[in-house]
Design a protein around this motif. Sequence first.
Motif, mmCIF file in Angstrom:
data_model
loop_
_atom_site.group_PDB
_atom_site.id
_atom_site.type_symbol
_atom_site.label_atom_id
_atom_site.label_comp_id
_atom_site.label_asym_id
_atom_site.label_seq_id
_atom_site.Cartn_x
_atom_site.Cartn_y
_atom_site.Cartn_z
ATOM 1 N N PHE A 41 0.798 -1.230 0.000
ATOM 2 C CA PHE A 41 0.000 0.000 0.000
ATOM 3 C C PHE A 41 0.830 1.278 0.000
ATOM 4 O O PHE A 41 0.589 2.184 -0.799
ATOM 5 N N THR A 42 1.806 1.374 0.903
ATOM 6 C CA THR A 42 2.573 2.625 0.963
ATOM 7 C C THR A 42 3.389 2.833 -0.307
ATOM 8 O O THR A 42 3.725 3.963 -0.652
ATOM 9 N N GLY A 43 3.687 1.769 -1.026
ATOM 10 C CA GLY A 43 4.417 1.887 -2.275
ATOM 11 C C GLY A 43 3.652 2.636 -3.347
ATOM 12 O O GLY A 43 4.249 3.129 -4.309
ATOM 13 N N ILE A 44 2.334 2.728 -3.206
ATOM 14 C CA ILE A 44 1.535 3.519 -4.141
ATOM 15 C C ILE A 44 0.865 4.696 -3.426
ATOM 16 O O ILE A 44 -0.142 5.235 -3.893
ATOM 17 N N GLY A 45 1.430 5.057 -2.273
ATOM 18 C CA GLY A 45 0.961 6.253 -1.580
ATOM 19 C C GLY A 45 -0.353 6.111 -0.855
ATOM 20 O O GLY A 45 -1.083 7.099 -0.656
ATOM 21 N N LEU A 46 -0.664 4.907 -0.402
ATOM 22 C CA LEU A 46 -1.916 4.686 0.314
ATOM 23 C C LEU A 46 -1.642 4.001 1.659
ATOM 24 O O LEU A 46 -0.616 3.332 1.830
#
Length: 262
Positions: free
Chosen positions: A134-139
Amino acid sequence: MSEDRAAEFEEADGLATVRLRTPALTRRVKEELLAALRRAAESTTARAVLLLGSEKAFCVGQDLAEHARILDEAPEQALTTVHEHYNPIVLALEEIQVPVVVGIGGAAVGAGLGFALAGDVRVSARRAKFGTAFTGIGLASDSGLAYRLVRSLGQARAMEMMLLGTVIGADRALELGLVTEVVDDDAWAERAREVAVRLASGPTSAFVAAKREVRAAASGAQELPELLAEEADLQNQLGVTADHAGAVRAFLDKRAPTFTGS
C-alpha cells in the motif's frame, strides 16, 4: 465450476469452496467474490469453507489499470470501493462461523494478504510471497490488514511490513506465523482441500465455539473472568451435543469418533 466467472462458489459434502480465478481485483471480481463469500457465510449446511486463489497468485490486490482509469475519469470515486467492496468482503469472511482454510498458490499482496489473514488455517505453496504494497503507491492499508498483521506479528513486525514494504517468502511467513503450513508448489491446492475436508467432517459445533473463544481472546476486549464464564457457557452447550457423547463413547471403546456436526 463455471470457467467464465472470476470468483466461484460450490458446496458439496459439507464443504463450501470459494475460488478466485484471477489474481487482480477488478470491480467485477470483487462483486463476484463478495457474493460467493456471502453464500458461504449464509450456508446452513457448510461445515467448513475453502478459499482458493488462482494458480499463478492467490490475490495481488486492486487491479491498478482499472484504478488508474477511474482516477482519470472520476477521481472522487476511485476509492469508494473500500466501503463498497473491500470492507464487506472482510466482514463476510469474519461472519463465517465454521473453519475457513485458505489455499495460497502464489503472491498474497495488499488486500490479498488481508483476505488470506482473515482465514483460520493457511496452506501456502513454497513459491508464495507476502507483502503489503500500500505505501508503495501512496496509500494506507485497507481490508483489515493492519489489524490482522498486528495480531499475527506484533506491532514492530507489522510496522516493518507496512512502512518498509518488506516482502517475505513462504518459509519466512511460516516462521512468523502468517501461514500454517508450506508445501511443494504443485501440492498446495490438494493439501488445502485435504485440510478443509478434514475440518468439514469434524465436530462442527466445537469448531465454531473454538473460533469464538480464540477471537475473543485475541481481541483483548474481555478480561479473564469474562472469558472463563464464556468458556463455561460454551462447554455446557457442547456437553449435550451428539458429537460430544459419541466421541466420549468412542474414546472408551478405543475407536475413532465419527462426527455429524450436531
